[in-house]
Design a protein around this motif. Sequence first.
Motif, short mmCIF file in Angstrom:
data_model
loop_
_atom_site.label_atom_id
_atom_site.label_comp_id
_atom_site.label_asym_id
_atom_site.label_seq_id
_atom_site.Cartn_x
_atom_site.Cartn_y
_atom_site.Cartn_z
N GLY A 87 -4.46 -0.55 92.18
CA GLY A 87 -3.07 -0.24 92.50
C GLY A 87 -2.51 0.78 91.52
O GLY A 87 -3.20 1.29 90.64
N GLN A 88 -1.22 1.08 91.67
CA GLN A 88 -0.60 2.10 90.82
C GLN A 88 -0.68 1.72 89.34
O GLN A 88 -1.12 2.51 88.50
N LEU A 89 -0.25 0.50 89.02
CA LEU A 89 -0.23 0.09 87.62
C LEU A 89 -1.64 -0.14 87.09
O LEU A 89 -1.96 0.28 85.98
N GLY A 90 -2.48 -0.79 87.88
CA GLY A 90 -3.85 -1.02 87.45
C GLY A 90 -4.59 0.28 87.18
O GLY A 90 -5.36 0.39 86.21
N SER A 91 -4.36 1.27 88.02
CA SER A 91 -5.01 2.57 87.84
C SER A 91 -4.53 3.25 86.57
O SER A 91 -5.31 3.90 85.85
N GLU A 92 -3.23 3.12 86.26
CA GLU A 92 -2.70 3.72 85.03
C GLU A 92 -3.27 3.01 83.80
O GLU A 92 -3.55 3.65 82.78
N ILE A 93 -3.45 1.69 83.87
CA ILE A 93 -4.05 0.97 82.76
C ILE A 93 -5.51 1.42 82.57
O ILE A 93 -5.99 1.58 81.43
N GLN A 94 -6.21 1.62 83.69
CA GLN A 94 -7.59 2.12 83.58
C GLN A 94 -7.63 3.45 82.86
O GLN A 94 -8.47 3.69 81.98
N LYS A 95 -6.71 4.33 83.21
CA LYS A 95 -6.66 5.65 82.57
C LYS A 95 -6.38 5.51 81.07
O LYS A 95 -7.00 6.18 80.24
N LEU A 96 -5.44 4.63 80.70
CA LEU A 96 -5.06 4.45 79.30
C LEU A 96 -6.10 3.67 78.50
O LEU A 96 -6.10 3.75 77.26
N SER A 97 -6.93 2.92 79.18
CA SER A 97 -7.89 2.06 78.47
C SER A 97 -8.80 2.85 77.54
O SER A 97 -9.29 2.32 76.53
N LEU A 103 4.99 2.02 82.04
CA LEU A 103 4.89 0.56 82.10
C LEU A 103 3.53 0.10 81.57
O LEU A 103 3.45 -0.87 80.80
N ALA A 104 2.47 0.79 81.97
CA ALA A 104 1.12 0.44 81.51
C ALA A 104 1.02 0.57 79.99
O ALA A 104 0.47 -0.30 79.31
N ALA A 105 1.56 1.66 79.45
CA ALA A 105 1.51 1.87 78.00
C ALA A 105 2.29 0.78 77.27
O ALA A 105 1.85 0.28 76.22
N ALA A 106 3.44 0.39 77.81
CA ALA A 106 4.25 -0.65 77.19
C ALA A 106 3.51 -1.99 77.18
O ALA A 106 3.52 -2.71 76.17
N ILE A 107 2.84 -2.31 78.27
CA ILE A 107 2.08 -3.57 78.34
C ILE A 107 1.01 -3.62 77.27
O ILE A 107 0.86 -4.61 76.55
N LEU A 108 0.24 -2.54 77.15
CA LEU A 108 -0.86 -2.53 76.18
C LEU A 108 -0.33 -2.58 74.74
O LEU A 108 -0.98 -3.14 73.85
N THR A 136 -11.66 -4.59 75.11
CA THR A 136 -12.67 -4.56 76.16
C THR A 136 -11.98 -4.89 77.48
O THR A 136 -11.29 -5.91 77.57
N PHE A 137 -12.15 -4.05 78.47
CA PHE A 137 -11.46 -4.22 79.75
C PHE A 137 -12.43 -4.56 80.87
O PHE A 137 -13.55 -4.02 80.92
N ARG A 138 -11.98 -5.43 81.75
CA ARG A 138 -12.65 -5.61 83.03
C ARG A 138 -11.60 -5.44 84.13
O ARG A 138 -10.57 -6.13 84.12
N PHE A 139 -11.86 -4.53 85.03
CA PHE A 139 -10.90 -4.22 86.09
C PHE A 139 -11.39 -4.83 87.40
O PHE A 139 -12.48 -4.50 87.88
N ALA A 140 -10.58 -5.73 87.95
CA ALA A 140 -10.98 -6.49 89.14
C ALA A 140 -10.16 -6.06 90.35
O ALA A 140 -8.92 -6.13 90.33
N ASP A 141 -10.87 -5.63 91.40
CA ASP A 141 -10.20 -5.42 92.69
C ASP A 141 -10.65 -6.54 93.62
O ASP A 141 -11.29 -7.51 93.21
#
Length: 289
Positions: free
Chosen positions: A11-21, A192-197, A28-33
Amino acid sequence: MYNILVTGANGQLGSEIQKLSLDYPHYTFRFADRTILDLSDLSATEDFFENNRFDVIINCAAYTAVDKAESESDLADALNHRFVSTLAKIAKQHRTKLVHISTDYVYEGKNHRPYTETDPTNPQGVYGKTKCDGEKAILDVSPKNTIILRTSWVYSGYGNNFVKTMLRLGRERDSLGVIFDQVGTPTYAHDLAAAILEVLPLIDNQAPEIYHYSNEGVASWYDFAKAIFELSGVACHVNPITTDQYPTPASRPHYSVLNKSKFKADFSIPIPYWRDSLKSCLKALGEHQ
């Protein structure tokens, strides 16, 4: 070091978190769809977490088709409420930090001042009701180290959203009618993604806390569209129209500006102005002129 699960990864937010990761090598990230985690299958969800342990869950997954939710209420409830309830129980059982994304649609939308976290909720449609029920489920289960982040008018360079729709329509038409009597704040999913992290290490609470996060400032959809065309150099005239001139299956809040004082006081993270963030998004899309 955190081992982090991000649901709704595409999604929009998940994709932005992936980019920022990439900027957070100590996480360590795991991205689940849905191919990895079927959110509508609660038994499979429980099995997934029995076989995979995480320090943090960032729940970006949701049913967000506001109008379709009116005719797909069971599916909306499964994703926005029942899955969230299961997630809260898992977070409590495994002592996992949980960040859950919610929405301005939990409010009635008739305020004349920005909504605070303690204002009463009164959603007006199925989408808002199921998101509100998801919040209540988290509060009932009461896992530690959990925050609920309400946001509004999310857009990004990923997925379908208002910015990309306006850019497309603006090139196809000489003029557009856009609603001017619904007021809120556009929120760039990247911010929003940056703030969460950034807040993850700061989450330390005995019971779930609700926070508001959007970009700074206030706009109508008309203002938002005008800014998109102005900043991208699209020559399309925007006509202001009222909500009743553009009927939809689901009602929208007329006023959904969020008060972010609590977030700023607890986390001390600067929040960008919405037009500045729009410029950043358009630049990322190659549209800024």
